[in-house]
Design an enzyme around this catalytic site. Structure first.
Site, mmCIF file in Angstrom:
data_model
loop_
_atom_site.group_PDB
_atom_site.id
_atom_site.type_symbol
_atom_site.label_atom_id
_atom_site.label_comp_id
_atom_site.label_asym_id
_atom_site.label_seq_id
_atom_site.Cartn_x
_atom_site.Cartn_y
_atom_site.Cartn_z
ATOM 1 N N TRP A 101 0.683 -1.328 0.004
ATOM 2 C CA TRP A 101 0.047 0.153 -0.151
ATOM 3 C C TRP A 101 0.986 1.136 -0.023
ATOM 4 O O TRP A 101 0.727 2.305 -0.614
ATOM 5 C CB TRP A 101 -1.146 -0.192 1.048
ATOM 6 C CG TRP A 101 -1.963 -1.129 0.738
ATOM 7 C CD1 TRP A 101 -2.198 -2.276 1.551
ATOM 8 C CD2 TRP A 101 -2.983 -1.090 -0.081
ATOM 9 N NE1 TRP A 101 -3.321 -2.842 0.923
ATOM 10 C CE2 TRP A 101 -3.702 -2.452 -0.184
ATOM 11 C CE3 TRP A 101 -3.513 -0.191 -1.226
ATOM 12 C CZ2 TRP A 101 -4.738 -2.677 -1.192
ATOM 13 C CZ3 TRP A 101 -4.376 -0.405 -2.062
ATOM 14 C CH2 TRP A 101 -5.119 -1.681 -2.084
ATOM 15 N N ASP A 172 -1.752 6.809 6.226
ATOM 16 C CA ASP A 172 -2.833 5.982 5.554
ATOM 17 C C ASP A 172 -3.412 5.067 6.659
ATOM 18 O O ASP A 172 -2.363 3.873 6.687
ATOM 19 C CB ASP A 172 -2.251 5.419 4.183
ATOM 20 C CG ASP A 172 -3.358 4.271 3.822
ATOM 21 O OD1 ASP A 172 -4.327 4.418 4.292
ATOM 22 O OD2 ASP A 172 -3.162 3.496 2.863
ATOM 23 N N LYS A 196 -12.811 -1.445 6.592
ATOM 24 C CA LYS A 196 -12.391 -2.250 7.601
ATOM 25 C C LYS A 196 -12.803 -1.960 8.946
ATOM 26 O O LYS A 196 -13.685 -2.683 9.398
ATOM 27 C CB LYS A 196 -10.921 -2.501 7.454
ATOM 28 C CG LYS A 196 -10.086 -2.693 6.219
ATOM 29 C CD LYS A 196 -9.427 -1.730 5.805
ATOM 30 C CE LYS A 196 -8.681 -1.824 4.272
ATOM 31 N NZ LYS A 196 -8.906 -3.088 3.683
HETATM 32 N N1 PMP Z 1 -4.441 1.613 1.991
HETATM 33 C C1 PMP Z 1 -4.484 0.375 2.678
HETATM 34 C C2 PMP Z 1 -3.756 0.354 3.705
HETATM 35 C C3 PMP Z 1 -5.398 -0.527 2.471
HETATM 36 O O1 PMP Z 1 -5.496 -1.673 2.989
HETATM 37 C C4 PMP Z 1 -6.339 -0.245 1.325
HETATM 38 C C5 PMP Z 1 -7.576 -1.417 0.794
HETATM 39 N N2 PMP Z 1 -7.063 -2.881 1.443
HETATM 40 C C6 PMP Z 1 -6.006 0.973 0.609
HETATM 41 C C7 PMP Z 1 -5.123 1.844 0.998
HETATM 42 C C8 PMP Z 1 -7.170 1.150 -0.614
HETATM 43 O O2 PMP Z 1 -8.380 1.417 -0.140
HETATM 44 P P1 PMP Z 1 -9.563 1.693 -1.446
HETATM 45 O O3 PMP Z 1 -9.665 0.191 -1.869
HETATM 46 O O4 PMP Z 1 -10.726 2.205 -0.295
HETATM 47 O O5 PMP Z 1 -9.134 2.864 -2.236
#
Ligand code: PMP
Length: 360
Positions: A101, A172, A196
């Site tokens: 991520w 994030d 989550k």
């Molecule tokens: N950052 C992290 C740490 C994540 O776990 C996720 C999704 N699993 C995201 C960003 C992306 O999130 P989204 O699908 O809501 O764009």
């Protein structure tokens, strides 16, 4: 029948919240309509959104000089919004890279024309570590330092808040939001997708220090402009109304169950129990260095990967679902967010113990 759902997201939600939402779905607040069917500009929904914000401020201890934004587009939308709101093209920004991520956020910052300096990179450990606190320094002129407190795929969590000096720290928090008490005043920006710990997918919850508003690029689309969104109370356009409503219910559930301090203790106890079971066995293993183990996402492997399919089928039959690891790492992953109770963790450990006894 409810299963124990270990999905990484969209993830299990608290049963009392789902029951409340179900009970008022067809007639919300005596309106004869569901919350899905009312105008976001009506008095009822305005009050509902204001209540969600007030509850977030109170539960998370958001200081008065921070704004709360409820935005569409998930965390990924913010990967682009952050550089658009905090940099001019060509400005330097710093990143800690601890997983997939972080890497995605870096890619989007580069796409937006920021000059990214990765000042700590854990790729060499296959993303099983976090950098030592004293091992990196934010370069002069960086507009912000970005990091991912909890990497959802690798199951790697920072055991500390990085020191960014005077540079705004951007986090994030998608997979660790509201999982334990956090000193919001250490951050310039906290953001994350809701799916989550906060509710349904699609909503990003952004907490931004007020002095970071007012400096968007001239060409940033209004929908990604925090300053515009703050001025409009996140209602420039139609917001993800159902997600905001459900976020409010979840925040009240957190209040009713003892707030973030109690939540943090429960989450620590759950994680400790599951890691304890993994460590006590020669059959299961978790690859992450002990100090950086996530309390939310716990990947583990079986000594013999040929048994993975058997493990998953048996788990499914026992009401333990979504344990398959991320496709990029394989093995298993148990995501044990706020809504997963100790009973679910205990049921997983019982199943793992029995599987090892009969198959190993
Ligand atoms: N950052 C992290 C740490 C994540 O776990 C996720 C999704 N699993 C995201 C960003 C992306 O999130 P989204 O699908 O809501 O764009």
């Amino acid at each position: 029948m409810r299963v124990h759902n270990f999905s990484a997201g969209p993830a299990q939600l608290p049963l009392p919240v789902l029951e409340r939402a179900a009970s008022e779905l067809t007639d919300w607040r005596g309106s004869g309509m569901s919350v899905l069917e009312v105008s976001h500009r009506g008095a009822d929904f305005i009050e509902c959104a204001a209540d969600a914000e007030a509850a977030l401020r109170s539960v998370a201890g958001v200081p008065d000089d921070y704004r709360v934004l409820f935005l569409a587009g998930g965390a990924t939308g913010q990967f682009s919004a952050i550089p658009a709101n905090l940099t001019a093209r060509g400005d330097a920004v710093a990143f800690l890279n601890t997983g997939q991520w972080s890497a995605k956020a870096i890619k989007e910052a580069r796409r937006a024309g920021a000059v990214v300096e990765v000042i700590a990179d854990e790729a060499a450990s296959s993303y099983t570590t976090t950098p030592d606190p004293g091992s990196f320094a934010v370069p002069d002129g960086a507009r912000y330092l970005h990091y991912t407190p909890n990497e959802t795929i690798g199951g790697v969590e920072f055991p500390y808040i990085p020191d960014a000096g005077d540079v705004p720290l951007v986090a994030d928090l998608s997979s660790a939001y509201l999982s334990r008490p956090l000193d919001v005043s250490r951050f310039g920006v906290i953001y994350g997708g809701a799916q989550k710990n906060l509710g349904p997918a699609g909503l990003a919850v952004v907490i931004v220090r007020e002095d970071l508003l007012g400096r968007p690029r001239a060409d940033v689309p209004a929908i990604w402009d925090w300053t515009v969104m703050a001025a409009k109370d996140s209602m420039l356009n139609t917001p993800p109304t159902f997600s905001i409503y459900l976020l409010g219910l979840i925040l009240h559930w957190i209040e009713d169950t003892g707030g973030l301090a109690a939540m943090g203790e429960r989450n620590a106890a759950k994680a400790q129990r599951l890691y304890g079971a993994i460590d006590a066995s020669d059959f299961y293993a978790n690859p992450v260095e002990t100090r950086s183990r996530s309390r939310m996402n716990i990947p583990f492997t079986l000594a013999d990967p040929a048994l993975d399919a058997d493990f998953l089928a048996g788990a499914e039959a026992a009401g333990l679902t979504n344990l398959k690891g991320h496709r990029s790492v394989g093995g298993m992953r148990a995501s044990i967010y706020n809504a997963m109770d100790m009973d679910g963790v205990a049921a997983l450990i019982d199943y793992m113990t029995e599987f090892e006894r009969t198959k190993a």
